[in-house]
Design an enzyme around this catalytic site. Structure first.
Site, PDB file in Angstrom:
ATOM      1  N   ARG A  74      31.103  64.374 -31.286  1.00 59.84           N
ATOM      2  CA  ARG A  74      30.792  63.365 -32.310  1.00 59.84           C
ATOM      3  C   ARG A  74      29.453  63.733 -32.951  1.00 59.84           C
ATOM      4  NH1 ARG A  74      34.220  59.061 -31.850  1.00 59.84           N
ATOM      5  NH2 ARG A  74      34.855  58.361 -29.776  1.00 59.84           N
ATOM      6  N   THR A 115      35.760  60.362 -38.959  1.00 55.88           N
ATOM      7  CA  THR A 115      35.899  61.763 -39.392  1.00 55.88           C
ATOM      8  C   THR A 115      36.452  61.856 -40.808  1.00 55.88           C
ATOM      9  OG1 THR A 115      36.131  62.586 -37.148  1.00 55.88           O
ATOM     10  CG2 THR A 115      37.086  63.937 -38.874  1.00 55.88           C
ATOM     11  N   THR A 135      44.076  58.986 -34.063  1.00 50.98           N
ATOM     12  CA  THR A 135      43.243  58.054 -33.301  1.00 50.98           C
ATOM     13  C   THR A 135      44.128  57.061 -32.555  1.00 50.98           C
ATOM     14  OG1 THR A 135      41.697  56.180 -33.393  1.00 50.98           O
ATOM     15  CG2 THR A 135      42.899  56.604 -35.384  1.00 50.98           C
ATOM     16  N   ASP A 137      43.124  54.191 -32.171  1.00 47.28           N
ATOM     17  CA  ASP A 137      42.743  52.891 -32.747  1.00 47.28           C
ATOM     18  C   ASP A 137      43.664  52.462 -33.897  1.00 47.28           C
ATOM     19  OD1 ASP A 137      40.649  53.241 -31.004  1.00 47.28           O
ATOM     20  OD2 ASP A 137      39.160  53.698 -32.551  1.00 47.28           O
ATOM     21  N   ARG A 172      46.190  34.855  -9.814  1.00 52.20           N
ATOM     22  CA  ARG A 172      44.911  35.080 -10.494  1.00 52.20           C
ATOM     23  C   ARG A 172      45.075  35.152 -12.017  1.00 52.20           C
ATOM     24  NH1 ARG A 172      42.988  39.914  -6.430  1.00 52.20           N
ATOM     25  NH2 ARG A 172      41.571  38.670  -5.154  1.00 52.20           N
ATOM     26  N   MET A 179      40.969  49.602 -25.464  1.00 48.63           N
ATOM     27  CA  MET A 179      40.149  50.251 -26.501  1.00 48.63           C
ATOM     28  C   MET A 179      40.627  49.843 -27.897  1.00 48.63           C
ATOM     29  SD  MET A 179      39.229  54.084 -25.308  1.00 48.63           S
ATOM     30  CE  MET A 179      37.828  54.393 -24.238  1.00 48.63           C
ATOM     31  N   ARG A 276      40.006  38.315 -12.596  1.00 51.32           N
ATOM     32  CA  ARG A 276      39.668  39.722 -12.360  1.00 51.32           C
ATOM     33  C   ARG A 276      39.797  40.502 -13.663  1.00 51.32           C
ATOM     34  NH1 ARG A 276      38.137  37.999  -8.167  1.00 51.32           N
ATOM     35  NH2 ARG A 276      38.579  38.746  -6.060  1.00 51.32           N
ATOM     36  N   GLN A 284      43.434  55.661 -21.489  1.00 50.64           N
ATOM     37  CA  GLN A 284      44.305  55.384 -22.633  1.00 50.64           C
ATOM     38  C   GLN A 284      44.396  56.551 -23.614  1.00 50.64           C
ATOM     39  OE1 GLN A 284      43.462  50.929 -23.907  1.00 50.64           O
ATOM     40  NE2 GLN A 284      41.757  51.750 -22.746  1.00 50.64           N
ATOM     41  N   ARG A 285      43.397  57.428 -23.564  1.00 50.11           N
ATOM     42  CA  ARG A 285      43.354  58.556 -24.504  1.00 50.11           C
ATOM     43  C   ARG A 285      43.823  59.857 -23.873  1.00 50.11           C
ATOM     44  NH1 ARG A 285      37.478  58.173 -27.035  1.00 50.11           N
ATOM     45  NH2 ARG A 285      37.343  60.263 -26.192  1.00 50.11           N
TER      46      ARG A 285
HETATM   47  O1  F6P Z   1      37.870  55.749 -31.500  1.00 47.54           O
HETATM   48  C1  F6P Z   1      38.534  56.034 -30.327  1.00 47.54           C
HETATM   49  C2  F6P Z   1      37.860  55.380 -29.149  1.00 47.54           C
HETATM   50  O2  F6P Z   1      38.597  55.700 -27.985  1.00 47.54           O
HETATM   51  C3  F6P Z   1      37.664  53.875 -29.269  1.00 47.54           C
HETATM   52  O3  F6P Z   1      38.844  53.162 -29.012  1.00 47.54           O
HETATM   53  C4  F6P Z   1      36.563  53.667 -28.279  1.00 47.54           C
HETATM   54  O4  F6P Z   1      35.812  52.505 -28.596  1.00 47.54           O
HETATM   55  C5  F6P Z   1      35.716  54.887 -28.445  1.00 47.54           C
HETATM   56  O5  F6P Z   1      36.553  55.884 -28.996  1.00 47.54           O
HETATM   57  C6  F6P Z   1      35.101  55.423 -27.171  1.00 47.54           C
HETATM   58  O6  F6P Z   1      34.232  56.448 -27.525  1.00 47.54           O
HETATM   59  P1  F6P Z   1      33.694  57.531 -26.504  1.00 47.54           P
HETATM   60  O7  F6P Z   1      34.833  58.435 -26.134  1.00 47.54           O
HETATM   61  O8  F6P Z   1      32.640  58.245 -27.267  1.00 47.54           O
HETATM   62  O9  F6P Z   1      33.187  56.791 -25.300  1.00 47.54           O
END
Ligand code: F6P
Length: 358
Positions: A74, A115, A135, A137, A172, A179, A276, A284-285
């Site tokens: 980044r 980007t 992304t 997102d 619970r 994210m 909790r 997630q990525r």
């Molecule tokens: O933009 C993608 C993302 O995974 C967002 O969902 C999250 O807030 C951010 O990047 C996390 O950023 P980093 O990987 O720099 O911690």
């Protein structure tokens, strides 16, 4: 000779390698005299002139591989103005220098919302650019969806599915924080897909009393547990005027590391029921792209190659109403695609009794 540089920039996501495979294979199939440069670690590679030549073989065997084989990073982006180093010096001249030195015809930039905006600055500085929207997102303007999004939805849905049984056994309240930055797409889709009872989104500020009410109402209806899907950027109606920085400080001063911990404490206090928090975070990525993303990334990749073959620069490939198209980069970079509060899926969720805390 056509010279093209590939750049993966910003946070990674599933499908980056699949998209590069689509670009590389299609380019080598359509252009005879071709050199493909793979820039290492996003814009860093362009700044430092750090790259490798990519042969057809480099694009084989990567369809299902998570992350990016080129690495990413980044950079500091000053909205609409510049990409700068720690001291605030512009990095664009160094990038242009590498671009000219390598005699490039085009940069192919795979990136998220930020980007796309910074790629527009490179275009404005005189470089030819073609971009692809990636992304988890799903917040890039001008495309119905981005690759990475569906894979993250699958993972987040699966996390909530698994939480259901333990939440039920222990009676619970469970908050699963997802994210998505300031956009609620991922949380909305995963929340509906997993049958969450409450969904809290950045675009719909919540009233904590309404959230507590939803938990208590479930108890009255004989449901001993409640699942709340919380977007990491969710905000209460009281805090909606605070900046990102201000709300983080306020939360941390109160001893809560994220929004979900704050809400969990409020629910426990008001209802006496144990609450909790689960945060799947970068999980997630990670991992392989789901089949939908493999197909989408391949479509985007070949569409980007077609733009390059036709020397149509300054465009982002996109999907609109099921068709693969391209749009001017300035349009894609002009806005962020937040979830409209009248989105049909929000209506669907309300129809089945999901509370948005509003
Ligand atoms: O933009 C993608 C993302 O995974 C967002 O969902 C999250 O807030 C951010 O990047 C996390 O950023 P980093 O990987 O720099 O911690």
């Amino acid at each position: 000779m056509t010279r093209v540089a590939l750049i993966t920039s910003g946070g990674d996501c599933q499908g980056l390698n699949a998209a590069m495979r689509g670009i590389g294979k299609a380019l080598y199939n359509h252009i005879e005299n071709l050199e493909v440069f793979g820039m290492f670690d996003g814009y860093r590679g362009l700044i430092d002139g750090d790259y490798k030549f990519m042969q057809p073989g480099d694009f084989a065997g990567i369809l299902t591989q998570g992350g990016t084989i080129l690495g990413t990073s980044r950079q500091r982006y000053i909205p609409g103005k510049d990409i700068v180093d720690e001291e605030g010096n512009s990095l664009i001249p160094a990038m242009k220098d590498t671009y000219n030195r390598l005699n490039l015809d085009c940069l192919v930039i795979l990136g998220g919302n930020g980007t796309q905006k910074s790629a527009k600055l490179l275009m404005d500085a005189g470089m030819n650019v073609v971009t692809l929207p990636k992304t988890i997102d799903n917040d890039i303007w001008g495309t119905d969806t981005t690759f990475g999004f569906q894979s993250a939805v699958d993972i987040a849905t699966n996390v909530i599915d698994y939480i259901h049984s333990t939440a039920s056994s222990h009676s619970r309240v469970f908050l699963v924080e997802l994210m998505g930055r300031d956009a609620g797409w991922l949380t909305l889709h995963a929340g509906i897909g997993s049958g969450a009872d409450v969904i809290l989104l950045p675009e719909i500020p919540y009233d904590i009393n309404k959230v507590i009410n939803a938990v208590e109402q479930r108890k009255k209806n004989g449901k001993s547990f409640t699942i709340i899907a919380v977007a990491e950027g969710a905000k209460s109606i009281n805090d909606r005027v605070l900046s990102e920085e201000e709300s983080r400080k306020k939360r941390e001063d109160a001893g809560h590391s994220t929004i979900s911990y704050e809400i969990a404490a409020q629910i426990e206090k008001a209802t006496g029921q144990e609450a909790r928090v689960t945060i799947p975070g970068h999980y997630q990525r990670g991992g392989p792209p789901c089949p939908y993303d493999r197909v989408l990334a391949t479509q985007f990749g070949t569409a980007a190659a077609e733009l390059i073959v036709n020397r149509q620069y300054g465009r982002m490939v996109a999907i609109q109403d099921g068709a693969i198209v391209s749009i001017p980069l300035e349009e894609a970079a002009s806005k962020t695609k937040f979830l409209p509060t009248d989105h049909p899926l929000i209506r669907v969720a309300r129809d089945i009794g999901v509370s948005f805390g509003d």
